[in-house]
Design a protein around this motif. Structure first.
Motif, PDB file in Angstrom:
ATOM      1  N   SER A 415       0.822  -1.213   0.000  1.00 39.75           N
ATOM      2  CA  SER A 415       0.000   0.000   0.000  1.00 39.75           C
ATOM      3  C   SER A 415       0.848   1.252   0.000  1.00 39.75           C
ATOM      4  O   SER A 415       0.436   2.289  -0.502  1.00 39.75           O
ATOM      5  CB  SER A 415      -0.923  -0.001   1.229  1.00 39.75           C
ATOM      6  OG  SER A 415      -0.147   0.118   2.408  1.00 39.75           O
ATOM      7  N   LEU A 416       2.041   1.169   0.572  1.00 39.36           N
ATOM      8  CA  LEU A 416       2.893   2.342   0.635  1.00 39.36           C
ATOM      9  C   LEU A 416       3.605   2.628  -0.674  1.00 39.36           C
ATOM     10  O   LEU A 416       4.321   3.612  -0.791  1.00 39.36           O
ATOM     11  CB  LEU A 416       3.922   2.189   1.757  1.00 39.36           C
ATOM     12  CG  LEU A 416       3.365   2.204   3.181  1.00 39.36           C
ATOM     13  CD1 LEU A 416       4.496   1.988   4.177  1.00 39.36           C
ATOM     14  CD2 LEU A 416       2.632   3.492   3.463  1.00 39.36           C
ATOM     15  N   SER A 417       3.448   1.753  -1.646  1.00 38.61           N
ATOM     16  CA  SER A 417       4.120   1.975  -2.926  1.00 38.61           C
ATOM     17  C   SER A 417       3.533   3.156  -3.669  1.00 38.61           C
ATOM     18  O   SER A 417       4.173   3.725  -4.541  1.00 38.61           O
ATOM     19  CB  SER A 417       4.014   0.716  -3.796  1.00 38.61           C
ATOM     20  OG  SER A 417       2.651   0.434  -4.066  1.00 38.61           O
ATOM     21  N   SER A 418       2.299   3.540  -3.351  1.00 35.73           N
ATOM     22  CA  SER A 418       1.672   4.689  -3.988  1.00 35.73           C
ATOM     23  C   SER A 418       1.916   5.923  -3.134  1.00 35.73           C
ATOM     24  O   SER A 418       1.730   5.905  -1.936  1.00 35.73           O
ATOM     25  CB  SER A 418       0.162   4.451  -4.137  1.00 35.73           C
ATOM     26  OG  SER A 418      -0.461   5.586  -4.645  1.00 35.73           O
ATOM     27  N   VAL A 419       2.302   6.993  -3.744  1.00 39.16           N
ATOM     28  CA  VAL A 419       2.586   8.216  -3.009  1.00 39.16           C
ATOM     29  C   VAL A 419       1.572   9.309  -3.291  1.00 39.16           C
ATOM     30  O   VAL A 419       1.684  10.391  -2.764  1.00 39.16           O
ATOM     31  CB  VAL A 419       4.003   8.737  -3.354  1.00 39.16           C
ATOM     32  CG1 VAL A 419       5.042   7.778  -2.858  1.00 39.16           C
ATOM     33  CG2 VAL A 419       4.154   8.971  -4.856  1.00 39.16           C
ATOM     34  N   GLU A 420       0.597   9.044  -4.141  1.00 40.36           N
ATOM     35  CA  GLU A 420      -0.418  10.021  -4.439  1.00 40.36           C
ATOM     36  C   GLU A 420      -1.780   9.420  -4.166  1.00 40.36           C
ATOM     37  O   GLU A 420      -2.060   8.287  -4.541  1.00 40.36           O
ATOM     38  CB  GLU A 420      -0.354  10.482  -5.907  1.00 40.36           C
ATOM     39  CG  GLU A 420       0.906  11.230  -6.264  1.00 40.36           C
ATOM     40  CD  GLU A 420       1.008  12.541  -5.521  1.00 40.36           C
ATOM     41  OE1 GLU A 420      -0.052  13.070  -5.126  1.00 40.36           O
ATOM     42  OE2 GLU A 420       2.135  13.029  -5.336  1.00 40.36           O
ATOM     43  N   GLU A 421      -2.638  10.217  -3.529  1.00 36.72           N
ATOM     44  CA  GLU A 421      -3.983   9.732  -3.212  1.00 36.72           C
ATOM     45  C   GLU A 421      -4.786   9.463  -4.476  1.00 36.72           C
ATOM     46  O   GLU A 421      -5.541   8.499  -4.559  1.00 36.72           O
ATOM     47  CB  GLU A 421      -4.705  10.779  -2.349  1.00 36.72           C
ATOM     48  CG  GLU A 421      -6.108  10.393  -1.971  1.00 36.72           C
ATOM     49  CD  GLU A 421      -6.839  11.547  -1.322  1.00 36.72           C
ATOM     50  OE1 GLU A 421      -8.036  11.372  -1.049  1.00 36.72           O
ATOM     51  OE2 GLU A 421      -6.222  12.596  -1.097  1.00 36.72           O
ATOM     52  N   ASP A 422      -4.610  10.290  -5.495  1.00 39.35           N
ATOM     53  CA  ASP A 422      -5.400  10.149  -6.708  1.00 39.35           C
ATOM     54  C   ASP A 422      -4.994   8.929  -7.536  1.00 39.35           C
ATOM     55  O   ASP A 422      -5.732   8.520  -8.429  1.00 39.35           O
ATOM     56  CB  ASP A 422      -5.272  11.407  -7.570  1.00 39.35           C
ATOM     57  CG  ASP A 422      -5.885  12.600  -6.886  1.00 39.35           C
ATOM     58  OD1 ASP A 422      -6.755  12.383  -6.014  1.00 39.35           O
ATOM     59  OD2 ASP A 422      -5.492  13.728  -7.213  1.00 39.35           O
ATOM     60  N   ARG A 454      -0.610   6.616   4.647  1.00 42.97           N
ATOM     61  CA  ARG A 454       0.382   7.677   4.644  1.00 42.97           C
ATOM     62  C   ARG A 454      -0.112   8.886   3.851  1.00 42.97           C
ATOM     63  O   ARG A 454       0.057  10.040   4.263  1.00 42.97           O
ATOM     64  CB  ARG A 454       1.695   7.153   4.057  1.00 42.97           C
ATOM     65  CG  ARG A 454       2.844   8.155   4.166  1.00 42.97           C
ATOM     66  CD  ARG A 454       4.115   7.590   3.561  1.00 42.97           C
ATOM     67  NE  ARG A 454       3.951   7.369   2.126  1.00 42.97           N
ATOM     68  CZ  ARG A 454       4.916   6.884   1.345  1.00 42.97           C
ATOM     69  NH1 ARG A 454       6.078   6.542   1.881  1.00 42.97           N
ATOM     70  NH2 ARG A 454       4.712   6.720   0.052  1.00 42.97           N
ATOM     71  N   ILE A 455      -0.744   8.624   2.733  1.00 46.18           N
ATOM     72  CA  ILE A 455      -1.244   9.729   1.909  1.00 46.18           C
ATOM     73  C   ILE A 455      -2.389  10.440   2.613  1.00 46.18           C
ATOM     74  O   ILE A 455      -2.484  11.671   2.596  1.00 46.18           O
ATOM     75  CB  ILE A 455      -1.692   9.212   0.532  1.00 46.18           C
ATOM     76  CG1 ILE A 455      -0.535   8.475  -0.143  1.00 46.18           C
ATOM     77  CG2 ILE A 455      -2.165  10.362  -0.331  1.00 46.18           C
ATOM     78  CD1 ILE A 455       0.725   9.309  -0.239  1.00 46.18           C
ATOM     79  N   LEU A 456      -3.273   9.680   3.251  1.00 46.52           N
ATOM     80  CA  LEU A 456      -4.365  10.315   3.981  1.00 46.52           C
ATOM     81  C   LEU A 456      -3.846  11.153   5.141  1.00 46.52           C
ATOM     82  O   LEU A 456      -4.389  12.222   5.439  1.00 46.52           O
ATOM     83  CB  LEU A 456      -5.336   9.251   4.496  1.00 46.52           C
ATOM     84  CG  LEU A 456      -6.290   8.642   3.471  1.00 46.52           C
ATOM     85  CD1 LEU A 456      -7.200   7.626   4.135  1.00 46.52           C
ATOM     86  CD2 LEU A 456      -7.122   9.718   2.792  1.00 46.52           C
ATOM     87  N   SER A 457      -2.815  10.665   5.824  1.00 49.00           N
ATOM     88  CA  SER A 457      -2.244  11.447   6.924  1.00 49.00           C
ATOM     89  C   SER A 457      -1.715  12.775   6.411  1.00 49.00           C
ATOM     90  O   SER A 457      -1.909  13.830   7.030  1.00 49.00           O
ATOM     91  CB  SER A 457      -1.134  10.654   7.606  1.00 49.00           C
ATOM     92  OG  SER A 457      -1.655   9.503   8.237  1.00 49.00           O
ATOM     93  N   LYS A 458      -1.038  12.745   5.261  1.00 51.34           N
ATOM     94  CA  LYS A 458      -0.557  13.996   4.678  1.00 51.34           C
ATOM     95  C   LYS A 458      -1.720  14.904   4.285  1.00 51.34           C
ATOM     96  O   LYS A 458      -1.662  16.123   4.439  1.00 51.34           O
ATOM     97  CB  LYS A 458       0.308  13.692   3.459  1.00 51.34           C
ATOM     98  CG  LYS A 458       1.651  13.046   3.802  1.00 51.34           C
ATOM     99  CD  LYS A 458       2.486  12.846   2.545  1.00 51.34           C
ATOM    100  CE  LYS A 458       3.859  12.239   2.879  1.00 51.34           C
ATOM    101  NZ  LYS A 458       4.672  12.028   1.661  1.00 51.34           N
ATOM    102  N   LYS A 459      -2.781  14.288   3.776  1.00 52.96           N
ATOM    103  CA  LYS A 459      -3.957  15.069   3.376  1.00 52.96           C
ATOM    104  C   LYS A 459      -4.554  15.800   4.568  1.00 52.96           C
ATOM    105  O   LYS A 459      -4.893  16.993   4.483  1.00 52.96           O
ATOM    106  CB  LYS A 459      -4.997  14.136   2.750  1.00 52.96           C
ATOM    107  CG  LYS A 459      -6.348  14.779   2.509  1.00 52.96           C
ATOM    108  CD  LYS A 459      -7.352  13.761   2.004  1.00 52.96           C
ATOM    109  CE  LYS A 459      -8.741  14.389   1.864  1.00 52.96           C
ATOM    110  NZ  LYS A 459      -9.737  13.396   1.406  1.00 52.96           N
TER     111      LYS A 459
END
Length: 846
Positions: A415-422, A454-459
């Motif tokens: 799941s962490l391989s993606s760095v963009e929510e979109d 991780r992406i949601l946390s940044k969001k």
């Protein structure tokens, strides 16, 4: 020839012999003035007779004056340095109609006062009000000698060729000096103002001058002026120097010794010619611009009391009390944290027992399925799993997942391989999957927590950074503006600019009401404490994620702390901006006190929704854009909303449309589009679900919440349209609070209905917060001042301090509301702690 005869007359001592009873120093002054009048008149070849009279106090002189004669009354009195006596001159004109007014000139040692009778005072739109009965108190020049005899003269003249009768009376004011804590009563009118002297006693640096009356009108003005001549005691000049404020029944001014070098001051009371400044009606409308208007009887009975204010010891006690209350919450939090850490030591001891119990219960579940041939009830149905299934469900809830640590770690790495929510949302197959998942009849948190953590946390961290940026750009000009307000108040002395509780406004330095500012310290301190608590939870959760803890990875409500950080920052900013508002509370800067209240209410609702809808919650940009729109309408309502029917119609329509759009968004979990075909789809749904066949809503719980929300919001919109409340900012805040309370109550009810429980700590917080909110609202509705009325009417609500002789009711509201907000935040933070060991596919969405 005129000038030559004038100077000849001045040089001849025989032109007018000097009286023998005048002291040499005053004789020169008297000689100069009289020779100018008499000889100048002679130069102009006018026959003017000057009559000199040695006058006495407390005698009424009935005389006549014309343009042919002038009367001079000479008075003398002894003044002493240790005793001050006032001198009052009272004049009445006995004739009804006058060709020209009578001019009275009072010449003293260091001052000259002049006025005409009838005295013409102007009101709004240049209205003219004549007064034939005039009373004025003479200014008392200071003396350095232990005892001194002073002379003053009253000159009476007119340009009228007809004889005009008048009455003159000069009397002593025995109670001219006010005594500390002793009430003094007197009567005043527009043409008969009153002023009295007060001397600071030893050991007293601050006093409060309180002026009271039993009637609202006529409107009056109280002023505090330095001991100097002239004294400005008429409606058209009372605002020239000193501090002043309009009043109806109550007035109070706090006076400090440092502002008056002579250690004394005058208390001046003036009755205004009209009542418009105090919220009264304007009854007279002249048809002709220069027509004189009879003002009627405008006398007012007034009481004045000068009392010592609090000393520096009270300031210290008040500040220590304020700090002590909120520091106690830091101590209490530290104790609770220590107890929790001590309890966590027992967890490793019980871990083996829990593992053994899980193995036994899991094996028993397999045996149960093999024997009965059926599994327990669906987890999507609310309630228990049955008699035998209940015990099994309890044992299963002890551990969140049956996956191995390796599988969990591997899935998380993927799941962490993606760095963009979109990246997840733009895939076509996933989009169709979202339509399937989010439109299921029964949703679990696992269905709406599929995006990368991780992406949601940044969001959600953007919530904190955005509100921090907003706070800086908002607070700096606010601070600059309120400093300017306070400077204007201090320089002009106009205390009608700020709506204080003048009976409990304790100054400190340049600040006029330090206690109202100090009481906002709780918002800042408790907001900072909440940030520290959130930070501790955030660090603990991150450590659990690093060590691949099953509970942190797969159990409970997904932990996103960005909105919590934003809530704590908003609470601190509410304290700062509320303090700025109370530097000079008034109609124009009330927005400072409410802007971050809107933010807090909006963030709390967003956090409640985010708990079980982490994937589809609004972004920070959308949320703050909506809150900016709310503040924009708040400004429009404050500026244009008072009595403006067109504004209320537009706002009510927008309010209802926004409610409908938000209801649709929540009901369909965002799986709908607002485009050109939306009306066609609405008609189709109504036809298929309501006309063709009567089918109930698929999502009953959501429908109940939204129906209740629409009823509340439509009712509030109708109330605003019908009543059109003048305090639009508070009305808008009431809408936000009602929606927040409705959603919070729904959340609690659905949580209990789903078989979940509330742990001890959040339950205590809920009960404690509810009680504190109740007391806080009681003090809030006491209403010590209101800028919806005139400053004079607002002062009718002023009351004395009730806590430590330093804090008033509104200060207690600040204390209790900051504690209640902090408790409310703790409830949001801890209310779902019971789910930390429950699998997300067993936590229902509502």
């Amino acid at each position: 020839m005129v000038l030559r005869s004038y100077w000849k007359c001045r040089l001849k001592s025989s032109c007018f012999p000097a009286p023998r009873w005048i002291r040499p120093g005053l004789a020169a002054l008297f000689w100069f003035c009289v020779t100018q009048l008499v000889c100048g008149a002679g130069a102009l070849e006018e026959a003017k007779f000057v009559i000199h009279k040695d006058a006495e106090f407390d005698m009424t002189y009935n005389d006549t004056v014309t343009s042919e004669n002038q009367t001079i009354y000479a008075f003398n009195h002894t003044i002493s340095r240790n005793k001050t006596e006032g001198v009052r001159v009272t004049v009445d004109v006995l004739q009804q109609y006058l060709e020209s007014p009578i001019l009275f000139v009072i010449r003293q040692k260091q001052a000259v006062m002049s006025f005409q009778v009838p005295l013409i005072l102007r009101g709004l739109y240049q209205r003219k009000y004549p007064y034939k009965h005039v009373g004025r108190t003479l200014c008392q020049p200071p003396t350095r000698a232990a005892s001194e005899t002073q002379y003053f003269f009253v000159d009476v003249s007119t340009l009228s060729s007809q004889q005009t009768n008048y009455q003159l009376r000069v009397s002593r004011v025995e109670s001219f000096t006010l005594q500390t804590d002793k009430k003094f009563s007197f009567t005043a009118s527009p043409s008969q103002p009153q002023f009295f002297k007060y001397v600071f006693p030893d050991g007293v640096d601050t006093v409060i001058v309180k002026v009271n009356s039993d009637v609202n009108f006529p409107c009056s003005v109280m002023s505090v002026q330095d001991i100097q001549c002239p004294v400005y005691d008429l409606d058209n000049n009372v605002a020239f120097i000193g501090m002043y404020q309009t009043m109806t029944k109550k007035g109070a001014i706090t006076v400090q010794r440092k502002d008056f070098p002579s250690n004394s001051f005058y208390v001046v009371v003036v009755v205004k010619t009209e009542d418009e400044a105090c919220g009264g009606p304007l009854r007279f409308y002249p048809l002709q611009p220069d027509k004189l208007i009879d003002a009627g009887n405008r006398t007012k009975d007034i009481n004045v009391v000068v009392s010592p204010a609090i000393n520096s010891e009270k300031y210290v006690i008040g500040m220590l009390f304020c700090l002590g209350i909120f520091l106690s919450f830091y101590v209490l939090t530290l104790l609770v944290s220590c107890v929790e850490n001590k309890r966590n030591v027992v967890v490793p001891v019980c871990l083996m027992c829990e593992i053994c119990f899980k193995i036994v219960s899991s094996g028993f579940l397999n045996v149960f399925i093999f024997v009965t041939g059926k599994a327990p009830a669906s987890p999507y149905e609310y309630g228990s799993f049955g008699e035998l299934g209940a015990d099994i469900s309890i044992s299963l809830s002890l551990f969140c997942s049956e996956r191995s640590l390796d599988s969990v770690a591997r899935s998380r790495q993927e799941s962490l391989s993606s760095v963009e929510e979109d990246d997840y949302d733009t895939l076509e197959d996933i989009d169709s999957d979202k339509n399937i998942v989010r439109t299921k009849k029964y949703l679990c948190v696992s269905d709406l927590a599929r995006k990368d953590k991780r992406i949601l946390s940044k969001k959600y961290q953007i919530y904190f950074w955005n509100i921090a940026t907003i706070a800086v750009f908002y607070a700096l000009p606010v601070i600059q503006l309120v400093i300017t307000y306070q400077t204007v108040v201090n320089v002009t002395g106009n205390q009608d600019i700020c709506y204080y509780n003048f009976l409990c406004a304790h100054p400190l330095g340049a600040l006029s009401a330090f206690n109202n500012i100090l009481s906002n310290l709780g918002y800042v301190m408790l907001g900072l404490l909440f940030l520290l608590i959130v930070l501790k939870r955030d660090v603990t959760h991150n450590r659990a994620m690093v060590r691949n803890d099953l509970n942190a990875l797969e159990c409970g409500i997904p932990k996103h702390f960005g909105v919590y950080y934003a809530m704590g920052t908003a609470l601190m900013m509410e304290g700062l901006l509320s303090a700025c508002y109370h530097v000079c509370p008034n109609y124009t800067n009330f927005q400072f006190d409410t802007s971050f209240m809107y933010m807090i209410a909006g963030l709390c609702m967003l956090k409640l929704y985010q708990k079980r809808h982490p994937d589809i919650n609004a972004s920070a940009y959308t949320a703050y854009a909506c809150l900016a729109a709310v503040i924009f309408f708040s400004v429009l309502g404050v500026v244009f909303g008072r009595g403006n029917m067109a504004f209320w119609i537009v706002f009510s329509v927008i309010h209802i449309l926004a409610t409908l759009l938000l209801s649709t968004q929540l009901y369909y979990m965002g799986r709908w589009r607002l485009d050109a075909g939306v009306m066609r789809r609405i008609v189709y749904v109504i036809y298929t679900d309501c006309i063709r066949q009567c089918s109930g809503p698929m999502y009953i719980d959501r429908m109940v919440l939204l129906v209740m929300g629409n009823i509340v919001n439509w009712s509030l919109a109708a109330y605003g349209l019908i009543e059109r409340p003048s305090d639009f900012a508070s009305y808008l805040l009431a809408i936000a609070i009602c929606n927040l309370l409705l959603y919070f109550a729904f959340y609690i009810i659905m949580k209990l209905r789903s078989g979940e429980r509330i742990k001890c700590l959040p339950l205590v917080c809920i009960l404690f917060t509810a009680v504190v909110w109740g007391f806080a609202l009681y003090f809030f509705f006491q209403g010590l001042s209101t800028w919806q009325k005139t400053p004079a009417e607002s002062r009718e609500h002023n009351r004395d301090c009730i806590l430590l002789s330093f804090f008033d009711d509104h200060d207690i509201w600040h204390f209790l509301s900051s504690i209640a907000m902090f408790g409310s935040f703790l409830v949001l933070l801890t209310m779902d702690d019971d789910l930390d060991t429950v699998q997300r596919d067993k936590i229902y969405v509502f």
